[in-house]
Design a protein around this motif. Structure first.
Motif, short mmCIF file in Angstrom:
data_model
loop_
_atom_site.label_atom_id
_atom_site.label_comp_id
_atom_site.label_asym_id
_atom_site.label_seq_id
_atom_site.Cartn_x
_atom_site.Cartn_y
_atom_site.Cartn_z
N ASP A 134 89.43 39.05 49.35
CA ASP A 134 89.40 40.21 49.78
C ASP A 134 89.42 40.34 51.42
O ASP A 134 89.09 41.27 52.10
N CYS A 142 88.22 38.41 53.86
CA CYS A 142 87.45 37.97 54.82
C CYS A 142 87.97 36.59 55.28
O CYS A 142 88.15 35.83 54.35
N GLU A 173 84.17 35.11 66.13
CA GLU A 173 83.76 36.34 65.47
C GLU A 173 84.68 37.71 66.19
O GLU A 173 84.87 38.41 65.24
N GLY A 225 86.87 39.12 63.16
CA GLY A 225 86.19 40.31 62.76
C GLY A 225 85.36 40.13 61.43
O GLY A 225 84.37 39.76 61.43
N TYR A 226 86.04 40.56 60.35
CA TYR A 226 85.47 40.47 59.04
C TYR A 226 85.32 38.95 58.63
O TYR A 226 86.41 38.54 58.40
N ARG A 284 77.76 37.49 62.33
CA ARG A 284 78.43 37.54 61.02
C ARG A 284 77.57 36.73 60.30
O ARG A 284 76.92 36.14 60.52
#
Length: 177
Positions: free
Chosen positions: A39, A41, A59, A63-64, A106
């Motif tokens: 996905d 990530c 992080e 990001g994701y 995260r």
């Protein structure tokens, strides 16, 4: 194979084999992402501790993302112990825990290897890590994590403990008004 017979390099490489080579070791900002899940990530696999500044930098660049931290030694030695399980939530106590992990913004998982004597390889997704090393989270199987990374199968926490896990079950009492 026991958890500690895997060196940190073998442990790291084992996680990376969950995805095709084309989704490993990709540059994201000024850092290289270990894994890109189905996905998109980023999954960072970390054996050694890391400074809060480095955690924040990764992080920011990624990001994701999620973290997988190696907690095999802490769990095997008893420094990290699972203290109770109720309604899918596990309590834990981690003596001399990695304080820098409280910097993570995260989601992060601790690879415990196998759960007690059950033989089921698990990760602890930490939801709360208090200053005193107590906290709570959810347990996920290694297999479920690999399926999510490789194919995008949604992650589902363990709703019940496998036989031989040796974690006390707790019944949550209903609050009385």
């Amino acid at each position: 194979m026991s958890s500690l017979s895997y060196s940190s390099v073998q442990w790291h490489d084992d996680w990376k084999t969950a995805v095709p080579a084309s989704r490993r070791e990709q540059r994201r900002g000024s850092h290289i992402a270990d894994i890109i899940a189905a996905d998109s990530c980023v999954v960072e696999i970390q054996h050694a501790g890391m400074s809060p500044t480095k955690i924040m930098g990764r992080e920011l660049d990624h990001g994701y993302m999620v973290w997988i931290w190696d907690a095999r030694s802490a769990y095997a030695s008893g420094a990290l112990s699972l203290t109770a399980f109720a309604d899918g939530v596990v309590g834990f106590r981690w003596k001399n825990h990695r304080r820098s992990l409280r910097t993570c913004r995260r989601p992060y998982f601790l690879d415990l290897w196998t759960l007690g004597g059950s033989g089921v390889r698990v990760l602890l997704k930490v939801n709360v890590l208090n200053e005193d090393g107590t906290g709570s989270g959810q347990l996920f199987t290694h297999h479920a994590m690999r399926l999510w990374m490789a194919c995008g199968v949604p992650l589902q926490p363990l709703a019940e403990l496998p036989e031989g896990s040796a974690i006390p079950l707790v019944t949550l009492a209903a609050a009385v008004a």
